[in-house]
Structure formats: C-alpha cells, structure tokens
Design a protein around this motif. Structure first.
Motif, short mmCIF file in Angstrom:
data_model
loop_
_atom_site.label_atom_id
_atom_site.label_comp_id
_atom_site.label_asym_id
_atom_site.label_seq_id
_atom_site.Cartn_x
_atom_site.Cartn_y
_atom_site.Cartn_z
N GLY A 178 40.52 44.22 12.09
CA GLY A 178 40.69 42.95 11.15
C GLY A 178 41.87 42.64 11.43
N SER A 179 43.83 43.06 11.50
CA SER A 179 43.70 42.50 11.12
C SER A 179 44.92 41.65 12.32
CB SER A 179 45.62 43.63 11.13
OG SER A 179 45.98 44.11 12.32
N ASN A 180 45.55 40.82 12.45
CA ASN A 180 46.16 39.42 12.85
C ASN A 180 46.60 41.00 14.82
OD1 ASN A 180 44.76 37.38 12.41
ND2 ASN A 180 47.39 37.33 10.78
N GLU A 181 47.15 41.78 14.17
CA GLU A 181 48.12 41.99 15.33
C GLU A 181 47.35 42.85 16.14
OE1 GLU A 181 51.96 45.11 14.76
OE2 GLU A 181 50.92 45.95 12.85
N LEU A 182 46.22 44.16 15.25
CA LEU A 182 45.76 44.51 15.56
C LEU A 182 44.57 43.07 17.03
CD1 LEU A 182 43.95 46.83 16.85
CD2 LEU A 182 41.96 46.29 14.79
N ASN A 183 44.22 42.69 16.54
CA ASN A 183 44.23 41.38 17.70
C ASN A 183 44.39 41.17 18.38
OD1 ASN A 183 41.78 41.11 15.89
ND2 ASN A 183 42.57 39.60 14.37
N MET A 190 47.81 36.66 24.80
CA MET A 190 48.73 36.92 23.16
C MET A 190 49.63 38.15 22.71
SD MET A 190 46.73 36.95 19.52
CE MET A 190 46.00 36.11 20.06
N LEU A 191 48.98 39.07 23.41
CA LEU A 191 50.30 40.69 23.75
C LEU A 191 51.41 39.86 24.87
CD1 LEU A 191 51.33 42.85 22.97
CD2 LEU A 191 49.66 43.49 24.82
N LYS A 192 51.08 39.25 25.56
CA LYS A 192 51.95 38.95 26.45
C LYS A 192 52.98 37.94 26.23
CE LYS A 192 52.14 37.02 31.20
NZ LYS A 192 52.29 36.36 32.28
N ARG A 193 52.48 36.65 25.16
CA ARG A 193 53.24 35.50 24.59
C ARG A 193 54.17 36.86 23.93
NH1 ARG A 193 48.36 32.85 25.07
NH2 ARG A 193 47.75 32.86 22.70
N ASP A 206 59.93 42.23 34.49
CA ASP A 206 60.19 43.16 34.24
C ASP A 206 59.13 44.21 32.89
OD1 ASP A 206 61.74 44.11 37.05
OD2 ASP A 206 63.22 43.91 34.90
N VAL A 207 59.46 43.51 31.53
CA VAL A 207 58.39 43.41 31.37
C VAL A 207 57.17 43.38 31.38
CG1 VAL A 207 58.28 43.31 28.25
CG2 VAL A 207 59.63 43.50 29.01
N HIS A 208 56.87 42.01 31.48
CA HIS A 208 55.55 42.00 32.68
C HIS A 208 54.96 42.47 33.36
CE1 HIS A 208 56.28 37.10 30.60
NE2 HIS A 208 56.17 37.86 29.88
N ILE A 209 55.82 42.95 33.76
CA ILE A 209 55.58 44.28 34.99
C ILE A 209 55.18 45.52 34.73
CG2 ILE A 209 56.13 45.40 36.97
CD1 ILE A 209 58.04 43.33 38.03
N LEU A 210 55.06 46.41 33.58
CA LEU A 210 54.70 46.78 32.91
C LEU A 210 53.31 46.98 32.22
CD1 LEU A 210 58.10 48.37 30.69
CD2 LEU A 210 56.77 49.13 33.90
N LEU A 211 53.31 45.49 31.59
CA LEU A 211 52.12 45.30 30.76
C LEU A 211 51.31 44.88 31.71
CD1 LEU A 211 50.83 44.56 28.68
CD2 LEU A 211 51.89 42.08 28.27
N ARG A 212 51.00 44.40 33.11
CA ARG A 212 50.10 44.52 34.00
C ARG A 212 49.74 46.07 34.13
NH1 ARG A 212 53.31 40.10 36.23
NH2 ARG A 212 54.28 41.53 38.19
N CYS A 213 51.01 46.71 34.40
CA CYS A 213 50.75 47.86 35.12
C CYS A 213 49.77 48.52 34.38
CB CYS A 213 51.63 49.01 35.79
SG CYS A 213 52.28 48.79 36.57
N LEU A 214 49.73 48.76 33.11
CA LEU A 214 49.48 49.14 31.53
C LEU A 214 47.79 48.35 31.37
CD1 LEU A 214 49.41 50.72 29.23
CD2 LEU A 214 50.50 49.18 27.92
N GLN A 215 47.71 47.35 31.81
CA GLN A 215 46.27 47.05 31.76
C GLN A 215 45.57 47.97 32.86
OE1 GLN A 215 47.43 42.71 31.31
NE2 GLN A 215 47.16 42.37 30.15
N PHE A 216 45.88 47.53 34.07
CA PHE A 216 45.36 48.03 34.87
C PHE A 216 44.66 49.46 35.13
CE2 PHE A 216 45.64 51.16 38.63
CZ PHE A 216 45.02 50.68 39.50
#
Length: 228
Positions: A178-183, A190-193, A206-216
């Motif tokens: 229920g915390s803002n961090e978990l949300n 929101m995580l990207k921002r 490059d950080v955004h690329i890693l995030l996209r890969c993790l999401q995939f």
C-alpha cells in the motif's frame, strides 16, 4: 502427449522461478553488505576528492552518482531503484541461460560467454560437454536476440548494468504493502519518471532500455517486475 509436455514445461518454469527467488535473496544480502561497506569508506574518507578511498564511478566528475552524505532519503531510494532495475535484469538473463545452476555467484552477463565455456568443461577430464555448451549458447543467443528488439546491446549494456549496481546499490527491502513506493513499482510510467530523476542525462537512454527489457522479461515469465 501435449498435456504431459505442458505440465513438464510449467514444472520447469516453477522450479526456475523458485531458484531465482532464493538466489536473489542471497545475493541481495551480499550486495547490501558490500554497498554499506563502500558507503562507510566513502564517508570516513572525509573528502570527495580522495579517489583512492572510493571506486571511481562510470561517469565524469561532474556527473557523480553519489552525492555528499548525508542526503535526502528519497534521493537514495531513487538511486537504489536504478541499481535494482539493473540487478533484476541481470538475474533474469542469467537464470534463463544457466537453468541447471543452483548458484550463480561469480557469474554476470558481462562475463557470460566465458562462464558458458567454463561450466561446459569437465575440469578433471579437461573435456568439453558440447551438448551442454550448445544448449547454453542457444539460450543466450535467444534471449539476446529478443532483448535487442528493445534496444539492448550485448557489447554495451551488460557492463553498464554492472556499473549501475556497483555505483547505486540495490533496494534493501521490499516496499510496504500500500506504500507509494510499491505503487510506483507497479506503474511502469511512474517508475520511469522516478528513475529518470536519479541519473545523469547522458545515461538516461540506456537506463530506459534496461527498464524496457526488464518489463518485457517480466511479462514473458508472468512475474512482477521485481522478483523478491
């Protein structure tokens, strides 16, 4: 036959996920201890200019990712989130390639080809298990090809991710329900921002690329973005 094969595949995925959860927990403790030790050495040095008292970050001097202590807690949280993304992506890649390994200590995506060769060679007999090597290389090629669709460069991002973990550290504990961090972790945008405000502009892409890969990969294995 189809039902038997499906059940077998589901069981294999279940075993792999359980192994990844256990391995992440153990590695998280080790990385956390290393990070705390590095930060303590940094604080005790008494000067930001003493380069030998703290490992050099992968950025120029005007883009230091560690600020002078003490610093606001939310800044450290943002930095650790960046390191967590890199950490989680590496663990998923390694768990996919080395599916028969219980422990992945000493193995990183940046040295993965050397480890494939090493782990497919019988030390005592000095004989290569070509079948085992072929399977690991096949899985490595498969996951790299998929990640490259999201901008991942095998010549750049493995070392970049390792540098992020070394520089930022990782999250030390699971955010409270229920915390803002978990949300935030449940909301990709929101995580990207959030992580965008914690890294130099030169590393943002490059950080955004890693995030996209993790999401995939999270979507592929039907698991949360961060496997705790």
């Amino acid at each position: 036959m189809m039902e038997v094969a499906t059940n077998h595949n589901m069981e294999s995925i279940k075993v792999l996920n359980e192994k990844l959860l256990k391995e992440n927990s153990e590695l998280r403790k080790l990385v956390g201890l290393m990070q705390e030790n590095m930060e303590l050495r940094y604080i005790l040095s008494g000067s930001l200019d003493k380069k030998d008292s703290y490992p050099s970050p992968p950025f120029s001097s005007d883009e230091k990712v560690f600020k002078a202590c003490p610093e606001p807690q939310h800044i450290r949280s943002m930095e650790r989130t960046v390191g967590e993304i890199a950490f989680q992506l590496d663990r998923r890649i390694l768990a996919f390639v080395f599916q028969d390994r219980v422990r992945l200590y000493g193995i990183s995506v940046s040295n993965i080809t050397d480890k494939i060769n090493e782990l497919s060679t019988h030390r005592q007999m000095n004989k290569v298990d070509n079948g085992k090597r072929s399977e690991m290389l096949k899985r490595y090629t498969e996951i790299m090809n998929r990640l490259q669709e999201y901008g991942y460069d095998p010549k750049v991002h493995p070392q970049f991710a390792e540098d992020l973990v070394n520089s930022y550290g990782i999250l030390k504990e699971l955010p409270q329900p229920g915390s803002n961090e978990l949300n935030m972790f449940l909301d990709p945008e929101m995580l990207k921002r959030h992580v965008s405000s914690a890294v130099p502009a030169s590393d943002l892409k490059d950080v955004h690329i890693l995030l996209r890969c993790l999401q995939f990969l999270a979507k592929e294995d039907a698991k949360p973005l961060f496997v705790w």
